[in-house]
Design a protein around this motif. Structure first.
Motif, mmCIF file in Angstrom:
data_model
loop_
_atom_site.group_PDB
_atom_site.id
_atom_site.type_symbol
_atom_site.label_atom_id
_atom_site.label_comp_id
_atom_site.label_asym_id
_atom_site.label_seq_id
_atom_site.Cartn_x
_atom_site.Cartn_y
_atom_site.Cartn_z
ATOM 1 N N ASP A 1 0.889 -1.243 -0.032
ATOM 2 C CA ASP A 1 -0.060 0.133 -0.070
ATOM 3 C C ASP A 1 0.846 1.151 -0.002
ATOM 4 O OD1 ASP A 1 -2.193 -1.710 -0.029
ATOM 5 O OD2 ASP A 1 -2.653 -1.294 2.115
ATOM 6 N N GLU A 2 1.967 1.158 0.668
ATOM 7 C CA GLU A 2 2.910 2.357 0.615
ATOM 8 C C GLU A 2 3.428 2.699 -0.611
ATOM 9 O OE1 GLU A 2 6.001 1.963 3.561
ATOM 10 O OE2 GLU A 2 4.755 1.861 5.573
ATOM 11 N N LEU A 3 3.978 1.555 -1.432
ATOM 12 C CA LEU A 3 4.386 1.889 -2.731
ATOM 13 C C LEU A 3 3.343 2.234 -3.638
ATOM 14 C CD1 LEU A 3 6.750 -1.223 -2.617
ATOM 15 C CD2 LEU A 3 7.475 1.116 -2.314
ATOM 16 N N ILE A 4 2.386 1.659 -3.537
ATOM 17 C CA ILE A 4 1.168 2.357 -4.247
ATOM 18 C C ILE A 4 0.786 3.697 -4.170
ATOM 19 C CG2 ILE A 4 -1.456 1.955 -4.983
ATOM 20 C CD1 ILE A 4 -1.224 -0.841 -4.620
ATOM 21 N N ALA A 5 0.836 4.076 -2.878
ATOM 22 C CA ALA A 5 0.594 5.458 -2.616
ATOM 23 C C ALA A 5 1.798 6.209 -3.038
ATOM 24 C CB ALA A 5 0.563 5.674 -1.190
#
Length: 243
Positions: free
Chosen positions: A187-191
């Motif tokens: 999720d962090e990388l998608i953000a």
């Protein structure tokens, strides 16, 4: 040349289809439209017999087809030139960068072995990863900017880990840890992908995930899902070490 008669209605339909295709390919004002549509036209038809008119229509279609073939060749050449020019200029830089990232773990392990057990850099968190990676990047890239401020997004201004200014590559660094789930990491990388694509200097985003304890169970799936994330820029994901 074929002897099949061409009626006035057939010629009219052919010309309408031809013009539509040319306008779609070149634009209304293109010289290719005018040249092709006027090619082979005939005028003094008042005293012509029907067989003569049919012959003239066949000649006009033949002439237009010759120009059409020339136009198609022009499009093919233009497409080839465009394809060559669209190859990212940073492609060699990405290759150099990937070599650095793939060898990062070997370098980190080697640093543990110092002469006379002198102090060294132990990779325990993301700051350690950034420090070592920064030093390695300077070997191959002249303008490496760390903690670069990104554009405003959702009320904040994200800071990139590294920006290779000349190559327009942003590098986001992550390190797996016990209290960071794979879902949260994803999720962090998608953000990050959503934020960074707004930066004018970010033409390619490289997500470097250092996973020395092999916490990511399905590395191939992890990479595939992130690289397929909707984005206007290319996204490369490198997880090290693998296996």
């Amino acid at each position: 040349m074929a002897s099949t008669p061409i009626s006035a209605a057939e010629l009219s339909a052919f010309k309408a289809t031809l013009k539509s295709a040319l306008v779609d390919a070149f634009g209304e004002a293109s010289d290719w439209v005018e040249r092709t549509m006027s090619a082979g036209q005939f005028f003094n038809i008042i005293y012509m017999e029907e067989y003569e008119l049919a012959e003239q229509r066949r000649e006009e279609v033949h002439t237009k087809n010759l120009l059409l073939a020339e136009a198609v060749q022009y499009l093919d050449r233009s497409a080839a030139r465009s394809l060559r020019s669209s190859v990212p200029v940073e492609a060699p830089a990405l290759e150099k960068l990937e070599v650095i990232l793939q060898r990062f773990h070997r370098v980190a392990l080697r640093l543990r072995q110092r002469h006379d057990d002198r102090p060294t850099l132990n990779i325990t968190d993301e700051y350690d990863v950034q420090d070592l990676l920064h030093a390695l990047l300077l070997v191959s890239f002249s303008d490496v900017r760390d903690e670069e401020t990104g554009p405003s997004h959702a009320g904040g201004r994200p800071r990139f880990d590294f920006l290779l200014k000349e190559e327009q590559i942003v590098i986001e660094v992550k390190k797996t840890r016990q209290n960071l789930s794979i879902r949260d990491l994803n999720d962090e990388l998608i953000a990050d992908i959503a934020r960074y694509q707004a930066h004018p200097d970010c033409k390619t985003l490289v997500c470097f995930v250092y996973d020395p304890d092999h916490r990511i169970p399905n590395v191939a799936g992890f990479i595939r899902d992130l690289e397929r994330t909707a984005s206007i820029m290319p996204v490369r994901v490198v997880v090290v070490p693998v296996g």
